[in-house]
Write a protein that holds these residues in place. Structure first.
Motif, mmCIF file in Angstrom:
data_model
loop_
_atom_site.group_PDB
_atom_site.id
_atom_site.type_symbol
_atom_site.label_atom_id
_atom_site.label_comp_id
_atom_site.label_asym_id
_atom_site.label_seq_id
_atom_site.Cartn_x
_atom_site.Cartn_y
_atom_site.Cartn_z
ATOM 1 N N ASN A 222 0.837 -1.199 0.000
ATOM 2 C CA ASN A 222 0.000 0.000 0.000
ATOM 3 C C ASN A 222 0.868 1.244 0.000
ATOM 4 O O ASN A 222 2.029 1.202 0.406
ATOM 5 C CB ASN A 222 -0.905 0.015 1.233
ATOM 6 C CG ASN A 222 -1.746 -1.251 1.376
ATOM 7 O OD1 ASN A 222 -2.136 -1.625 2.468
ATOM 8 N ND2 ASN A 222 -2.001 -1.948 0.279
ATOM 9 N N HIS A 223 0.305 2.362 -0.467
ATOM 10 C CA HIS A 223 1.032 3.618 -0.435
ATOM 11 C C HIS A 223 1.285 4.014 1.016
ATOM 12 O O HIS A 223 0.437 3.833 1.892
ATOM 13 C CB HIS A 223 0.228 4.707 -1.151
ATOM 14 C CG HIS A 223 0.225 4.554 -2.640
ATOM 15 N ND1 HIS A 223 -0.049 5.585 -3.497
ATOM 16 C CD2 HIS A 223 0.481 3.477 -3.432
ATOM 17 C CE1 HIS A 223 0.027 5.164 -4.752
ATOM 18 N NE2 HIS A 223 0.335 3.875 -4.719
ATOM 19 N N GLU B 62 1.636 9.756 -4.762
ATOM 20 C CA GLU B 62 0.961 8.977 -3.732
ATOM 21 C C GLU B 62 -0.540 9.251 -3.794
ATOM 22 O O GLU B 62 -0.980 10.344 -4.163
ATOM 23 C CB GLU B 62 1.495 9.330 -2.340
ATOM 24 C CG GLU B 62 2.771 8.597 -1.974
ATOM 25 C CD GLU B 62 3.163 8.807 -0.528
ATOM 26 O OE1 GLU B 62 4.010 8.025 -0.030
ATOM 27 O OE2 GLU B 62 2.656 9.755 0.100
ATOM 28 N N THR C 221 -4.800 11.972 -5.707
ATOM 29 C CA THR C 221 -3.414 11.690 -6.091
ATOM 30 C C THR C 221 -2.637 12.986 -6.217
ATOM 31 O O THR C 221 -3.100 13.945 -6.837
ATOM 32 C CB THR C 221 -3.363 10.924 -7.427
ATOM 33 O OG1 THR C 221 -4.129 9.727 -7.308
ATOM 34 C CG2 THR C 221 -1.926 10.572 -7.794
ATOM 35 N N ALA D 51 -4.854 4.581 2.746
ATOM 36 C CA ALA D 51 -3.849 4.619 1.692
ATOM 37 C C ALA D 51 -4.311 3.754 0.524
ATOM 38 O O ALA D 51 -4.996 2.746 0.719
ATOM 39 C CB ALA D 51 -2.506 4.123 2.223
#
Length: 266
Positions: free
Chosen positions: A3-4, A26, A83, A125
């Motif tokens: 995951n981010h 991100e 984003t 995230a």
């Protein structure tokens, strides 16, 4: 991490919002309508499902299944992805829909899975999967205050849930049991055993005022409990409406006597 990896900061006390810091490219996903503010160079996109890798494994069919799970839990078909398309760090903030607290959950430190109330998810995230958790015992589902369908949040990134009033985090040892009002249960780690039990005694059921069922949580694991479920707050507000029999006065003894005897204040 799959995951981010995002950074965050919580603002406020009883009316909190979470400010998330995004590095270039991100992404954070959030419930539709939870946005409070965002800086420039952040692209907002409506996505079908939760945007996790699991929902994309089989293309459109996977996204459809992921979105269908959200419908089962009473959520929208769509989520919103934010984003950072700029060259530096940018910030986006999300607010709770009612007074209470925001609980940050680092899934990498919580076994990769959290089970929570079906309307408590706020943001996470990108890559975190939001699905459904079916209560194994159907009796608990049909009679428990929160139903047998709860949300399941899985991954190794950050997720944020919101709840009403004050939040109490409690660690349960192996075999330790905690009984909780079904509406007060916010979230629990995946290894906690969860069931709904009937409150014995007909007098308790009819006159106790606490309902006839409660959640029984058995450790090991971590649970989060809220002091003021939104359903409880909403029911009190609804009952106080004048058209529903609530007082039209300001709450004084005099106004109460006028209401009782039908007095005219004009």
């Amino acid at each position: 991490m799959n995951n981010h990896e995002i950074d965050y900061h919580l603002h406020g006390d009883d009316m909190q919002f979470v400010e998330i810091e995004l590095d270039p490219m991100e992404t954070v996903i959030a419930e539709a309508g939870s946005l409070m503010m965002m800086e420039d160079h952040i692209r907002m996109e409506t996505i079908f499902g939760d945007g996790s890798k699991n929902s994309n494994l089989s293309g459109f069919v996977g996204k459809l299944i992921g979105a269908g799970k959200r419908v089962i839990t009473g959520e929208s078909l769509f989520m919103t992805a934010f984003t950072n398309e700029g060259t530096g760090k940018k910030h986006v903030s999300f607010a709770s829909p009612y007074p209470g607290k925001i609980v940050p959950l680092d899934l990498s430190e919580l076994g990769g899975k959290i089970i929570c109330q079906k309307d408590s998810f706020l943001a996470a995230a990108k890559g975190v999967s939001i699905g459904v958790e079916f209560q194994r015992k159907l009796g608990a589902g049909f009679f428990g205050g929160e139903g047998f369908i709860m949300q399941k949040i899985e991954g190794d990134g950050m997720a944020f849930v919101h709840a009403g009033g004050t939040i109490h985090q409690k660690e349960l040892e192996v075999g330790e049991t905690l009984r909780v009002d079904t509406g007060c249960l916010v979230a629990m780690t995946g290894q906690v055993d969860y069931n709904i039990e009937f409150v014995g005694g007909i007098k308790t059921a009819l006159f106790g005022g606490e309902g006839v069922f409660f959640a029984t949580l058995r450790g090991p694991g971590t649970v989060w409990i809220q002091s003021l479920p939104f359903s409880r707050l909403a029911s009190r507000v609804f009952a106080a409406l004048p058209e529903k029999g609530g007082s039209k006065g300001e709450g004084s003894v005099a106004s109460g006597l006028f209401d009782i005897f039908g007095g005219d204040r004009n």
